[in-house]
Design an enzyme around this catalytic site. Structure first.
Site, PDB file in Angstrom:
ATOM      1  N   SER A   1      57.314  35.376 -29.473  1.00 39.68           N
ATOM      2  CA  SER A   1      58.684  35.818 -29.257  1.00 39.68           C
ATOM      3  C   SER A   1      58.738  37.322 -29.019  1.00 39.68           C
ATOM      4  O   SER A   1      57.908  38.082 -29.515  1.00 39.68           O
ATOM      5  CB  SER A   1      59.529  35.469 -30.497  1.00 39.68           C
ATOM      6  N   LYS A   2      59.749  37.749 -28.276  1.00 36.38           N
ATOM      7  CA  LYS A   2      59.956  39.182 -28.057  1.00 36.38           C
ATOM      8  C   LYS A   2      60.318  39.889 -29.350  1.00 36.38           C
ATOM      9  O   LYS A   2      60.224  41.107 -29.445  1.00 36.38           O
ATOM     10  CB  LYS A   2      61.059  39.397 -27.019  1.00 36.38           C
ATOM     11  N   ARG A   3      60.736  39.114 -30.346  1.00 35.65           N
ATOM     12  CA  ARG A   3      61.116  39.713 -31.637  1.00 35.65           C
ATOM     13  C   ARG A   3      59.901  40.027 -32.510  1.00 35.65           C
ATOM     14  O   ARG A   3      60.012  40.742 -33.500  1.00 35.65           O
ATOM     15  CB  ARG A   3      62.067  38.773 -32.382  1.00 35.65           C
TER      16      ARG A   3
END
Length: 433
Positions: free
Chosen positions: A237-239
């Site tokens: 994830s980009k998170r």
């Protein structure tokens, strides 16, 4: 032409950087141009300054573009081509409201079937379209045949008309959707090959359909890269902090090491440690595995250590922001650390004020006083023996005290190996005590 087309909506993800690197490598191999296209048409999600961050990161990785475009500058062309599709009956105006569409989607969900636009507005006559003043979107008409393309990683892919749907190409505010802007820009910029993430596979037949409907017959090649997985085996994830290129750089990973790892990931390469110039000589996009690859931060760390070892003194001076004379010392401390901050800390401990444990204070003072009087020998054994003779110290009291005096640490690498790298500065080093 090859292109890298990021959106300025957040920090660059390693998956985006991987696509940027691969497009650049193949462009160099084919002796074709490389475009950086900032896809900034989504004004609500754009973040000020992220376009500059993208450019700075690419420069750090040695990726140079031949042309720079901002997608929003092509808005007039997007509108002109959308109008042409309407005139040619390849697209149609859709007046369905958000509420009407939401109700149809809910009905399909309740019935357990996949939602597809039912073609309500496609059936409207020209007169009915002209009579209405309601806001509208523009939708593409479905293809009359299956859309096919050959992916250099995934092989031949086929999409039947019912799986393409009457997708929207222009929103109510007369701005283009991603697929429409992308397809038009690739056409205008004479893009010949596209390397991007596999999340775009379903977009490819839509973009090909748009260009075909406009009479553009140049064939664009494709390679869709498998997703990158995290340590748990899920899509990264980009998170997740490790997915951010900026985070990795700030953590002390070298651009050349990150590049090395991303090219190595899920790939067949002739060696494990290499540079961008090396990769340009042998890289083959068809060697990329069809399966997702797991991101391994420990492997990246090991590769980072190897790149520090092979870097020139000039490059190490730039990366570590230290005098060029410390190159060999930096490489030496790869046995103690793998990241820039770790190694910088080890070296700064040598050249900073020392913290002396009380039980060694007396011995450290004796050694410090002796060093101020002795000749600094080329050979560590001679240096050590002379100090032991002058101080009458031996064993742990001598060696631990000398280590603390020189490194500000109670544990570390062999002093005999460290000595040649710092002997010219020893009087300065011991003065910081």
């Amino acid at each position: 032409m090859y292109r890298f087309a990021p959106s300025p909506t957040g920090d660059m993800h390693i998956g985006n950087l991987r696509a940027a690197i691969f497009n650049y490598i193949v462009a160099k191999q084919k002796n074709e141009g490389y475009i950086l296209r900032i896809e900034d048409t989504d004004k609500e999600r754009n973040i000020d300054g992220k376009d500059e961050d993208i450019k700075e990161i690419l420069i750090k990785f040695g990726i140079k573009w031949d042309k720079l475009y901002y997608q929003s500058k092509n808005l007039k062309f997007h509108r002109e081509f959308a109008n042409k599709l309407l005139i040619d009956k390849k697209a149609f105006c859709c007046f369905c409201t958000e509420e009407e569409l939401a109700a149809k989607k809910q009905k399909a969900k309740d019935e357990g079937v996949a939602y597809r636009y039912d073609g309500t507005c496609e059936k409207l006559s020209d007169m009915e379209v002209l009579d209405t003043t309601k806001p509208f979107v523009i939708r593409m008409k479905k293809p009359s045949h299956a859309m096919k393309f050959t992916d250099d990683i995934k092989g031949e892919l086929v999409f039947e008309p019912e799986n393409i749907d009457n997708f929207v190409i222009m929103r109510r505010d007369k701005t283009p959707t991603y697929n429409f802007a992308c397809s038009i820009d690739d056409m205008l910029m004479d893009v010949s090959y596209v390397i991007r993430g596999e999340d775009h596979v379903s977009n490819t037949p839509k973009q090909d359909l748009i260009r075909q409907a406009l009479g553009y017959d140049k064939k664009i090649g494709y390679a869709h890269l498998p997703i990158i997985l995290n340590q748990e085996g899920k899509k990264m994830s980009k998170r997740e902090k490790d997915s951010s290129v900026k985070f990795l750089l700030d953590s002390g990973y070298l651009p050349e090491a990150i590049l090395n790892y991303l090219v190595l990931l899920g790939n067949k390469t002739p060696c494990e440690i290499f540079t961008l110039d090396d990769a340009i000589k042998w890289f083959d996009i068809k060697n990329i595995s069809k399966s997702p690859a797991k991101f391994d931060i420990e492997k990246l760390t090991q590769i980072n250590r190897e790149h520090i070892k092979i870097a020139s003194n000039k490059r190490l001076s730039e990366l570590f922001e230290m005098d060029i004379k410390f190159g060999d010392l930096i490489r030496f401390y790869t046995q103690e650390g793998s990241l820039i901050p770790e190694i910088k800390n080890k070296i700064s401990q040598i050249y900073s004020k020392k913290t002396i444990p009380s039980e060694y204070k007396e011995y450290v003072d004796l050694i410090k006083n002796a060093i101020s009087k002795v000749e600094i020998y080329e050979n560590f054994n001679e240096f050590k023996q002379n100090l032991m003779k002058l101080t009458n110290l031996k064993g742990k009291n001598f060696f631990m005290s000398l280590r603390i005096l020189l490194t500000n640490q109670t544990h570390g690498p062999e002093l005999s190996e460290l000595y040649p790298l710092i002997k010219d500065d020893i009087k300065e080093i011991v003065s910081k005590c």
